[in-house]
Design a protein around this motif. Structure first.
Motif, short mmCIF file in Angstrom:
data_model
loop_
_atom_site.label_atom_id
_atom_site.label_comp_id
_atom_site.label_asym_id
_atom_site.label_seq_id
_atom_site.Cartn_x
_atom_site.Cartn_y
_atom_site.Cartn_z
N GLU A 1 0.89 -1.29 -0.11
CA GLU A 1 -0.02 0.02 -0.06
C GLU A 1 0.88 1.32 0.01
O GLU A 1 1.98 1.42 0.58
CB GLU A 1 -0.96 -0.12 1.18
CG GLU A 1 -2.12 0.72 1.24
CD GLU A 1 -1.68 2.27 1.72
OE1 GLU A 1 -2.43 3.24 0.85
OE2 GLU A 1 -0.73 2.67 2.07
N THR A 2 0.50 2.18 -0.80
CA THR A 2 1.20 3.48 -0.76
C THR A 2 0.73 4.65 -0.48
O THR A 2 1.27 5.59 0.29
CB THR A 2 1.75 3.53 -2.33
OG1 THR A 2 0.40 3.73 -3.09
CG2 THR A 2 2.74 2.46 -2.82
N LYS A 3 -0.42 5.07 -0.79
CA LYS A 3 -1.24 6.36 -0.50
C LYS A 3 -1.39 6.60 0.74
O LYS A 3 -0.99 7.79 1.34
CB LYS A 3 -2.43 6.51 -1.31
CG LYS A 3 -2.62 6.53 -2.70
CD LYS A 3 -2.08 7.73 -3.47
CE LYS A 3 -2.09 7.93 -4.77
NZ LYS A 3 -1.74 9.08 -5.49
N GLN A 4 -2.00 5.63 1.58
CA GLN A 4 -2.08 5.93 3.12
C GLN A 4 -0.82 6.01 3.73
O GLN A 4 -0.59 6.71 4.67
CB GLN A 4 -3.23 4.75 3.54
CG GLN A 4 -3.71 5.06 5.06
CD GLN A 4 -4.45 6.79 5.15
OE1 GLN A 4 -5.39 6.90 4.30
NE2 GLN A 4 -4.06 7.53 6.15
N ALA A 5 -0.20 4.73 3.65
CA ALA A 5 1.34 4.97 4.00
C ALA A 5 2.13 6.11 4.06
O ALA A 5 2.84 6.73 4.80
CB ALA A 5 2.14 3.73 3.51
N ALA A 6 2.19 6.88 2.76
CA ALA A 6 2.84 8.07 2.44
C ALA A 6 2.18 9.14 3.38
O ALA A 6 2.80 9.99 3.93
CB ALA A 6 3.02 8.53 1.01
N THR A 7 0.95 9.27 3.36
CA THR A 7 -0.05 10.24 4.18
C THR A 7 0.18 10.14 5.60
O THR A 7 0.48 11.38 6.05
CB THR A 7 -1.42 10.03 3.90
OG1 THR A 7 -1.74 10.18 2.58
CG2 THR A 7 -2.28 10.93 4.71
N ASP A 8 0.36 8.99 6.03
CA ASP A 8 0.49 8.88 7.56
C ASP A 8 1.85 9.18 8.01
O ASP A 8 2.22 9.95 9.00
CB ASP A 8 0.42 7.25 7.90
CG ASP A 8 -0.90 6.89 7.84
OD1 ASP A 8 -2.00 7.84 7.79
OD2 ASP A 8 -1.19 5.47 7.81
N ALA A 9 2.99 8.89 7.00
CA ALA A 9 4.47 9.37 6.91
C ALA A 9 4.47 10.80 6.95
O ALA A 9 5.16 11.48 7.87
CB ALA A 9 5.33 8.62 6.11
N VAL A 10 3.88 11.67 6.16
CA VAL A 10 3.83 13.02 6.11
C VAL A 10 3.38 13.61 7.28
O VAL A 10 3.81 14.62 7.90
CB VAL A 10 3.16 13.35 4.74
CG1 VAL A 10 2.91 15.07 4.81
CG2 VAL A 10 3.72 13.18 3.59
N LEU A 11 2.15 13.23 7.64
CA LEU A 11 1.53 13.76 8.95
C LEU A 11 2.39 13.63 10.14
O LEU A 11 2.54 14.49 11.02
CB LEU A 11 0.08 13.16 9.48
CG LEU A 11 -0.92 13.36 8.17
CD1 LEU A 11 -2.25 12.41 8.44
CD2 LEU A 11 -1.38 14.94 8.12
N GLU A 12 3.11 12.37 10.25
CA GLU A 12 4.07 12.12 11.67
C GLU A 12 5.18 13.10 11.38
O GLU A 12 5.53 13.76 12.38
CB GLU A 12 4.43 10.79 11.41
CG GLU A 12 5.19 10.41 12.77
CD GLU A 12 4.53 10.65 14.20
OE1 GLU A 12 5.01 10.80 14.90
OE2 GLU A 12 3.27 10.49 14.09
N LEU A 13 5.62 13.19 10.21
CA LEU A 13 7.08 14.22 9.86
C LEU A 13 6.58 15.67 10.08
O LEU A 13 7.37 16.28 10.66
CB LEU A 13 7.54 13.84 8.63
CG LEU A 13 8.09 12.58 8.27
CD1 LEU A 13 8.44 12.16 6.73
CD2 LEU A 13 9.52 12.39 9.00
#
Length: 574
Positions: free
Chosen positions: A446-458
């Motif tokens: 999975e990419t979209k949610q994984a990337a979104t979650d990472a952005v929010l955390e960063l």
């Protein structure tokens, strides 16, 4: 000598000599080997071209349903009209490489709306949004090739979708398949204060003359095009099959530097300059020449070698230019210098003045994920603030045009509420992601949610930390590099990694230090890989935070992330 030996000797003496064995197997180059198909794909393309399937979709399949679709149409010709079957929900990434396409696919389609040059009106945007709401479960993605993709499309609804799109001047013609794909164009064509050339007319000329014609509807594989007249070189021309980059020739004035043979996927190769200068009035002719070389000389025997980059690698730019000039243009092109290195970011995020005194605003959603509701809401917002035009970008962004100065801040506030940021955080601005396992049959993770979650955390972890320039993070669900992982500062290629319990967990192989035309780079380059450097999806934010902080601690005064990543030792990159 026995009778049998005598007979054998006589037979050998009278047997016709065998023709010499060819030095290598034919590559399926039409002008060299003839047009006889050398594999199944080439056979069905010759038997019935992909463009012909539209009539069957309208007259048979839309009326009789998914189960009536003939297999070669479903897995081949449908692509010529922007249709791929999407992944059946619930199939994990470990089965991607072991199941057959019919086992992976659902009875729904991804539909790609072709947007050449990224140019849209609010009326067109509203129609795409309404189609998403009515037929696509409110899904929509901005791609990094300026298209918009919808999901959950039923074949029964495709004729009505086409009717609505074509009524406002949009199409899905050759949005996929072995054809000339969407033509990338500068998102600020015709409006930027510092633009050198407006490529709009050239893009319109190419698409009007050559898209959807049988003569170019059977290429060895896809053919990607990029044109820009902006000094930021904002169309990733180095990874397209043909690219035109504006510059001022010291003697001939404004025109384009010609690039050919770029592409990524599992065998990345950056395009090369031919050293030729193309005047604006010759762009479509030169484009046709390059596309025709691909059609006539491109390799067709093996699908994994059927891109223009492999032909260029074998020929070299000198021979390629000679064939282009001698066989297709029938005249020499002038020599030309390279375009200057960009001095500004090419994603156009933020507020910028237009040549007419109004403003354009570049906004970003999270990793290209939008919705029909968001698109129709955006169309309403723009019209309420006096605009009727916008652009998609090759960076999964939107550029909103023709905003008067008094409407800039009210519009930005309304866009924030809609989920579109004109002043995004560092990683929201510079992160893109492919479709991933949610819909793609090739994906592993999975990419979209994984990337979104990472952005929010960063955004939380790196708040207040000064980073000298954006650090691009590209997240891809498989090795095919739709999200351009080899050309990102931090590129992530999806794969399954060993888990703590002995099973497998989603994760990524890490590429570091790639990049295309951008500020601070002398030239484009591919990222490096470090042996064993992999990160699980759950640890993605941890890794990015760690590598960014190490970069800030170790970098020289003017050193970019890409330069540092290529010189750093492996320990620093872990």
């Amino acid at each position: 000598m026995s009778p049998s030996q005598t007979e054998a000797s006589q037979t050998e003496a009278t047997r016709p000599a065998r023709p010499p064995r060819p030095a290598s197997r034919p590559n399926g180059q039409w002008k060299v080997d003839g047009t006889a198909p050398l594999n199944g794909n080439e056979a069905w393309k010759q038997e019935d071209g992909g463009l012909n399937v539209r009539e069957r979709i309208e007259e048979i399949y839309s009326k009789q349903g998914f189960d009536s679709i003939e297999g070669t149409d479903l897995h081949g010709r449908f692509r010529w009209w922007g249709l791929y079957t999407q992944r059946k929900p619930g199939i994990d990434g470990g089965k991607t490489a072991t199941l057959e396409p019919h086992e992976l696919e659902d009875k729904y389609f991804m539909l790609r709306v072709r947007i050449d040059g990224g140019q849209l009106t609010t009326a067109q945007l509203r129609v795409i949004g309404e189609i998403s709401e009515d037929f696509g479960r409110d899904t929509a993605d901005l791609t990094d090739r300026q298209n918009i993709q919808l999901h959950w499309i039923r074949v029964e609804d495709v004729p009505e979708i086409w009717r609505r799109l074509e009524a406002v001047g949009l199409q899905t013609t050759e949005a996929c398949g072995d054809v000339p794909r969407v033509v990338l164009g500068s998102p600020v064509a015709g409006i930027a204060v510092d633009e050198l050339l407006d490529p709009t007319e050239a893009i319109a000329d190419i698409t009007a003359r050559y898209i959807g014609i049988p003569e170019l509807a059977n290429l060895p594989r896809k053919f990607k095009t990029a044109l820009t007249g902006h000094p930021s070189q904002d169309v990733v021309h180095e990874i397209n099959d043909v690219g035109f980059v504006a510059l001022r020739h010291p003697e001939l004035g404004l025109g384009y530097d010609l690039w050919v043979g770029g592409g990524l996927s599992a065998n990345p190769r950056l395009g090369e300059r031919l050293g030729a200068f193309v005047t604006p009035d010759r762009v479509a002719d030169v484009w046709l020449g390059v596309a025709s070389i691909f059609r006539d000389y491109g390799y067709r025997r093996l699908r994994n070698k059927a891109r223009l980059k492999f032909l260029l690698a074998d020929w070299g730019p000198e021979k390629f230019r000679q064939v282009l000039e001698d066989e297709y243009l029938h005249e020499a092109l002038p020599d030309g210098p390279p375009a200057p290195t960009p001095t500004q970011q090419g994603d156009h995020v933020g507020v910028h003045k237009q040549v007419d005194g109004r403003f354009y605003i570049g906004v970003t959603p999270f990793v290209g994920r939008v919705s029909g509701t968001m698109l129709t809401g955006l169309a309403d917002l723009l019209e309420q603030h006096g605009s009727a035009r916008l652009r998609t970008t090759p960076h999964q962004k939107l550029v909103l045009l023709d905003i008067s100065e008094e409407n800039v801040e009210p519009l930005i506030t309304a866009l924030d509420a809609l989920g579109l940021a004109a002043r995004p955080s560092l990683f929201r601005r510079s992160t893109i992601a492919c479709t991933g396992i949610e819909f793609c049959k090739l994906a592993i993770v999975e990419t979209k949610q994984a990337a979104t979650d990472a952005v929010l955390e960063l955004e939380k972890r790196l708040a207040g930390i000064a980073v000298p320039q954006p650090i691009s993070l590209h997240v891809n669900g498989c090795p095919n590099s739709c999200a351009r992982i080899q050309t990102a500062d931090i590129g992530l290629k999806g794969q399954l990694l060993p888990g703590a319990d002995g099973g497998q967990v989603p994760g990524f192989q890490v590429h570091l230090g790639g990049g295309l035309a951008s500020v601070g780079r002398d030239e484009a380059g591919l990222g490096r890989t470090v042996r064993g450097l992999k990160v699980t999806a759950d640890d993605l934010a941890d890794y990015v935070e760690r590598i960014v902080l190490r970069f800030l601690a170790d970098r020289g005064d003017t050193e970019t992330f890409a330069v540092w990543a290529h010189r750093a030792d492996e320990e620093a990159l872990q």
